[in-house]
Design a protein around this motif. Sequence first.
Motif, PDB file in Angstrom:
ATOM      1  N   THR A 116      10.290  -6.534 -14.823  1.00  0.00           N
ATOM      2  CA  THR A 116      10.247  -7.756 -14.022  1.00  0.00           C
ATOM      3  C   THR A 116       8.850  -7.871 -13.434  1.00  0.00           C
ATOM      4  OG1 THR A 116      12.454  -7.103 -13.325  1.00  0.00           O
ATOM      5  CG2 THR A 116      11.542  -9.107 -12.372  1.00  0.00           C
TER       6      THR A 116
ATOM      7  N   THR B  33       8.652  -6.346  -0.318  1.00  0.00           N
ATOM      8  CA  THR B  33      10.110  -6.400  -0.233  1.00  0.00           C
ATOM      9  C   THR B  33      10.735  -6.603  -1.603  1.00  0.00           C
ATOM     10  OG1 THR B  33       9.781  -7.496   1.869  1.00  0.00           O
ATOM     11  CG2 THR B  33      12.006  -7.484   1.001  1.00  0.00           C
TER      12      THR B  33
ATOM     13  N   SER C  88      13.165  -3.869  -3.712  1.00  0.00           N
ATOM     14  CA  SER C  88      14.588  -4.071  -3.972  1.00  0.00           C
ATOM     15  C   SER C  88      14.887  -4.284  -5.458  1.00  0.00           C
ATOM     16  CB  SER C  88      15.099  -5.270  -3.151  1.00  0.00           C
ATOM     17  OG  SER C  88      14.316  -6.400  -3.435  1.00  0.00           O
ATOM     18  N   ASP C  89      13.889  -4.194  -6.316  1.00  0.00           N
ATOM     19  CA  ASP C  89      14.134  -4.381  -7.742  1.00  0.00           C
ATOM     20  C   ASP C  89      13.625  -3.154  -8.506  1.00  0.00           C
ATOM     21  OD1 ASP C  89      14.145  -5.023 -10.396  1.00  0.00           O
ATOM     22  OD2 ASP C  89      13.163  -6.985 -10.156  1.00  0.00           O
TER      23      ASP C  89
END
Lengths: 294, 242, 242, 282, 252
Positions: free
Chosen positions: E129, E168, E172-173
Motif C-alpha cells: 500500500t 498514523t 495502522s496498515d
Amino acid sequence: MIRNIAERAVLVLSWTLTAMLCAVVLVFVGYLLINSLPGLGMELIFGAVPPLDALLGRARVFDGIFAALAGTLLLVAGSTALAVPTGVAAGIYLAEYASPSIKRLFGFFFDLLAGIPSIVIGLFGFSVAIFLHQRFSGRIGPCLLISAMSLAFLVLPYVIRSTQVALENVPATIRKTAPALGATRLQNIVHVLVPRALAGIVSGIMLAIGRCAEDTAVIMLTGVVATAGVPRSPLSSFEALPFYIYYISSQYTDPAELSRGYGACLILMATCALLFMLAYSIQRSLTYRSLFRL
Amino acid sequence: MQPRDKIIVEGVSFSYGQNPVLKDIRVTFAEHAVTAVMGPSGQGKSTFLGLFNRLWDDVPGARMEGDIRIRLGGRWLSPFSADLPLPLLRRKVGMIFQEPNPLPMSIARNMAFPLKLAGLKDKAVIEEKIRTALEQAFLWEEVKDRLEKSALDLSGGQKQRLCIARALILEPEVLLCDEPTSSLDTKAAGVIEELLIQLKKQCTIVTVSHNPQQVGRIADRILMLHDGRMTPMAPGAVEYHA
Amino acid sequence: MQPRDKIIVEGVSFSYGQNPVLKDIRVTFAEHAVTAVMGPSGQGKSTFLGLFNRLWDDVPGARMEGDIRIRLGGRWLSPFSADLPLPLLRRKVGMIFQEPNPLPMSIARNMAFPLKLAGLKDKAVIEEKIRTALEQAFLWEEVKDRLEKSALDLSGGQKQRLCIARALILEPEVLLCDEPTSSLDTKAAGVIEELLIQLKKQCTIVTVSHNPQQVGRIADRILMLHDGRMTPMAPGAVEYHA
Amino acid sequence: MSDLGEKAAERIFMLCAAASALMTSSVLFFMIVLGRPVFREVSILAVFSTPWSPHQGGYGIGSMVSGTLWIAFSAAVIALPMSLGTAFVITSLGGPDLRRWLWALVRFMTGIPTVIYGFVGIFLLVPLVRNGLGGPGMSVAAAAFMLAVMISPTMILFFSDSLLAVDPAYCQAAKALGATRVQRLLYVMLPKALGGMTSGFILALGRALGDTLIALMLAGNAVAAPESLLDPARTLTAHIALVKAADYDSLEFRSIFACGIILYLFTAAAVACVRLLNRQGR
Amino acid sequence: GALDAFNGQQGTIRIAGGTAHIPVMQEVAKRIMTYNTDIVITIAGGGSGVGIKQVGEGLVDIGNSGRKPTPEEIDRYGLSMFKWAIDGVGAVVNPENAVRSLTQEQLKAVYAGKVDNWAALGGADHSITLYTRDEASGTRAVFWKKALEKGDIYSRALFIPSNGAMKTAVASDPYAIGYVSVGHMDASVAPVAMDGVVPTIETVKSDQYRVSRGLYSNTRGEPTGLTRLFIDYLFAPEGQQIAAAKGFIPVK
Ligand SMILES: Nc1ncnc2c1ncn2[C@@H]1O[C@H](COP(=O)(O)OP(=O)(O)OP(=O)(O)O)[C@@H](O)[C@H]1O
Ligand SMILES: Nc1ncnc2c1ncn2[C@@H]1O[C@H](COP(=O)(O)OP(=O)(O)OP(=O)(O)O)[C@@H](O)[C@H]1O
Ligand SMILES: [Mg+2]
Ligand SMILES: [Mg+2]
Ligand SMILES: O=P([O-])([O-])[O-]
C-alpha cells in the motif's frame, strides 16, 4: 411456481436485509459506545483545567474538546441567527403572498439550493472570503462569520420549505377566523397562522440546527482550524467538533487523543440525534398551544 | 314601519377560475331581519355570504362582476371600493362559521382578540365590552367564573355562542352566519336560533341553513340558490322543499 | 327442504383497544340465504362482517373473544384456527365493499388477479373462468369487447359488478357485502339487488345495508345491530325502523 | 397596525425570498466566473481526459468524475436492496411493534453526522476491507458501503412514504381477495408507489454524489480513476477539499471550480428529474 | 525567560502551512497562551505550499514551509524566511513489516508502482500500500527531489494530508510504505534505511543521510509586533529546546 418463488424470495430477502441494516447500525453504535464511554467525563471537555476557569476564559484548555465545543456552539448560534429570520420570512412570503407562478419558480430555486453539495457551498463561501480579502480589507479571510454565513445558506432551504409547508397546512377554518374579525393579512399571519404552524416551523429549525452542527465540508473551506482556542471575534478562525473529529481520525498522536475523538463523536452524535428526534416529535405534539399568545 | 334596505346586490356574477358559481344575482336585504339562504350543497351559498365581507379576496383566480352596496353607519358603501379598507369592512360585517372556531387561548383572550386587532388598549373598556357581548350571546352566566380558562374546553354550543359573542363585540351592523348550527345537537341549536332572533334588534342577519324546520322558525325571508341563480320563496313554501 | 346452517357465531365479543364494539353475539346463518345486517352508523356492522374473513387482522389493538365456525367444503372450520391460512379463508369467503374498488389495471387483469394470487397459470382456464364469473355478475355483455381497457373507466354500477365478479371467480361459499349499493344510483342498485338474489343459489350471502326498502326486497332474514348486541327481526317489521 | 406596516412587512418578506433565490444563482455565477479560465486555457476535452498532475501541467478532473460516479452508484446499489427490504418490512411485512421500532431506528439514523460515519469507517471498516477483501483498504468499496449506510434512511423514508400513500381501497381489495402481505405489496402497492420511490432513489443518489467527508476519509483519494471496487478513488467533492488551499491564481485552483460546476449540474439534473417525476405522478 | 517579552501583549497570531512544524508550533503556542491568556494563536496545516501562499496573500501572519520558498515566491510576495531547525525526510513502514532496508533504486521502483508486492523486496507476499502526500507538501517536494530523484509517483497511491496523518496511516496498515519528517518518527513506525543509511536525527546531523531540509517560518516583509516576538521566541534557547525535544535539529 415462479411467482411463488419470487414472492418467497422477496419475503426472505426483505427480512434478511432489514436484519442486516439493524445489525450494521447496532455494530456502528455499539462500537462507538464501547470506545467512547471510558473516556467520558469532565476531562474530556476541559482536560486538566478547572471547568469554571475555562468557561470564564481565565485558562486555556489544551487537552480537551472545550474550544471545539464552544466553536460549534457559536457557529450554530451564528448561522441560525442568520438563517432563521430570513428563512421564516421567505417561507411566509411563499405561503401567504406569492402568486402560484412565483411559488413554482422560487420553489425550484429552493429545491436546487437544498440539493447543492455542501462542499460547493463551502467553496462559494471561500471564494467570497477571498474576494472580500482582496477587494476590501486584509483583515477579512475565512473566519467564523464566513462559515456561519455559508452554513446559513446551506440550511436556508430547510427553514423556508418547512415554514411554507407548515403554513399551507393550516386548516381553512382557522385561516379564515381572524380575517372575519377584521384582522389584516399581517395580523392574521402574526397572531394566528404562525403560532398555529409553529410546530412545523420549529421542527424545520431543529433539523437546520442539526445540519449546522454536523456539517464539516462547509467549514473546512471557510475558516475552521486545528488549534484556535475559543474565538474572540467573528473575524477569527475557530475550532469545531466535526472538524475536530475529522482531524483526530487521521492525525491522533496518542491513545488519549484518539479517545477524545471518540468522546467528541459521541457528544456530536447525541446532540444531532436528539435534535432530529425532537424535530420529529414536535411535529406531532401540540406545543404550539402553549406558545399561542396575542 | 316599512323596513329599510340594508344591502343591495345588483347583478352579481362570481366565478372561481373557469368555474362560474353565481350568475347575475339581484336581491335586497331588509334591515333588522333574518334572511335565510338555502340550496343544495356546493351551489355557492358560502361563496355568496363571502361577497359581503370579501372573504374570497385572496383566493387566486376568483372573479366578481356586478355591484353590492351596504348601508354602514348611515352611508351606502360598496365592499369593493378602495376607500373602505378590508379590516374595517369586516369589523362592520361579522361572520360566524359552521364549525365553531375559537382560537386556542382563554375565553377572555378570544373575546379581546378582535378589539386588540382594532387597536383598542384600554383595559376597563375591553372588560366592559366583553361582558356586554357575552351577555348578548346568552353566555355570560355560564362562563363568567372561567374567563381565564381555555376556550377549547367549552361545549360545542358554548363555543358557537362564544364565536357569536366575539363577532358581536365589534358591534357589527350585518351578521353573516354560514350554517351556524349544523355541527350542534338539537338543544344547542335551539339556543342559537333563539339568539339569532334576539340579535335582529341590533343587526341585519343573513344565514345559510340546510334545515327547513329551522329556517321556518327563524327566517323572515327565504332565498333559494340553485344553479347560480337566486329566487325568493314564501316562508310557508319551505317545508315542501326539504 | 330445511335450510342447513352455514355459519355459527357463538358468544363473540370484539373491541378496538379500549373501545368495545360487539358484545357476546350469538347467531347462525343459513345456507343459500341472504341475511341482512342493519343498524345505525358506527355500531360495528362492518366490523361484524370482517369477523368472517378476519379483515381486522392487522388492526393494532383489535381483540376478539368467542368462537365462529363456518362450514367450508363440507367441513366446519374456524376462521381463527391455525390450520386455515388467511389467504385460503379469504378465497372461500369473498367480500364486496361500499365503494367499488377495482384495481388500477385492465378489466381482464382485475378478474385474473385473484386467480394469479392463488397460483393459477393456465391461460385457457383463466379466460374461461373470467367469462363465467362476468356472466354470473351480469357484466359479460357490457364489457366483453373492452376487457383490455382500464377498469377505472367503468361506471359506478359496472365497477361494483366487476368487483362482485372478481369475488365470484374464486367460487366463494360465503359472500360478504358491506353496503354494496350505497354509492350507486337507484337504477344501478336495482341491478345489484337482482344479482344478489340470483347469487343465493351459489353462495351464502351476508349483507350490510342502510336501506330498509332494499332489505325488504332482498333479505331472507334481518339482524339488527345496536349497542353491540344483535337481535333478529321479522322481515315485515323493517319498514317501521327506517 | 397601519397600512404602512402592512406594506413594509410584505416588502421584507418578499426581499428575503428574493434574496434567498438570488443566492442560489450567485453560486453558479461565482463558479462560472472563477472556473472559466480552466475552460478557456484548456479545452473542455482536456479537462476530462488529461491526468491530474499539476507539476506537469495536467489539470484533468476526469478521474475524479469517474471516482464520484463509481462511489455514488456503488453506494446506491448497496443501499437500494437494504432500503427496499426495510421499507417492505416497515410498511407491510412487520408487526406493529416492529414497525414502530424500525421507524425510530431510521429516524435516529438520519441524525447521525456524516463525519462520524467516516470516523467509524476508518477504524472499523477499512481494516476489515483490507484484511477481508485485500487491496489497500481505503477504497471505493469502503466509501461506498459507509455511504450506503448514510443514504439508506433517506431512501427508506421515501420508499415507505410512497408505499403508505397508496390508496387503502386498493390494499383492502387485494386483502379481501386472499392476497398475502407479500402479494399485496408486490402486485398492488409497489406498482402504484414506483414513481415516488424513484424520486426517493434519485434524491438519495444526489446525497451520495454530494457527500464529501465519507469519500475523503475512506476512499484513499488516489488521483487515478478506479478500475475495481478495491481500488482507491478520489471524488469531485474530496478533490475540492484537498486542493482548496493552493494558489488562488493557479489553474490548479481554478480547476476545482470546474469540479464545483459539474457537481452543481449533477444536482440540478437530479432536482429536475424529481420535479418531472412528481409532475407526471399528479 | 524568553516569555517575558509577551508580557502585556495582546492580539492574534495566525499560523498555517507545513505540517512537519505543527508539534513545535503547538508547544510554543501552548506556552505563550498559558503565559499570557490575552494572546490567541491559531494553527492550521495545509502543507508548505499553502503556508507560503497564505502568508503571501496576507491571510495568515506566519506561513511555515518544509522547503525553501522558490526565488519566484520570495520575489512575488517579499517573503522573509526564518530557518529555525533542520529535518530529514525518510521512508517508513509498519513495525510488523520485516523489510527495513531498500536501495534507492528499489524505493524509486516502489513509488513508481513498478514493484507492487512486498515479496519482491524480501517481505511477506502481499501487495504494497503506497502512501504519498499532496502537491502542496514540502515533505513530498524534498522526498521527490532527493530520494526519488524526481521519478514518477504511482497514480494509485493513497493521498494523506499531513505528516501526522502519514505516521498514523502507516502505523495502522501492516503493508504500508510512506514517508515522513524524521522529527515525526517514533516507535509506531519503522524507518527504512536507504542504501544502508537509516534516517535518524543523528544520520541527518552527520550528513550521512542526504534527504534533509530546513524548517522555515516565513513572513511577508519583516515581521513586526507579536509575529516578531513569536519568531524571536523560536530562536531563543527555549524555542530551540522545544525544536530539539520534538525531534528536530536546532540551528543554534
Ligand atoms: N377557494 C375555492 N377555490 C375554487 N373553487 C371553490 C373554492 N371554494 C369553493 N369553490 C367551489 O365553488 C362552489 C361553491 O362552493 P360553496 O362552498 O360556496 O358551496 P356551498 O353552497 O356553501 O356548499 P355547502 O353547502 O357544501 O357548504 C363549489 O363547487 C366549490 O367546489
Ligand atoms: N380500525 C379501527 N380502529 C379503531 N376503531 C375502529 C376501527 N374501525 C372501526 N372502529 C370503530 O369501531 C366502531 C364500529 O365501526 P364500524 O365501521 O364497524 O361501524 P359501522 O356500523 O360499519 O358504521 P357505518 O355504518 O358508518 O359504516 C366505530 O365506533 C369505529 O369508530
Ligand atoms: Mg358552505
Ligand atoms: Mg361500515
Ligand atoms: O510539512 P509539509 O506539510 O509541507 O509536508
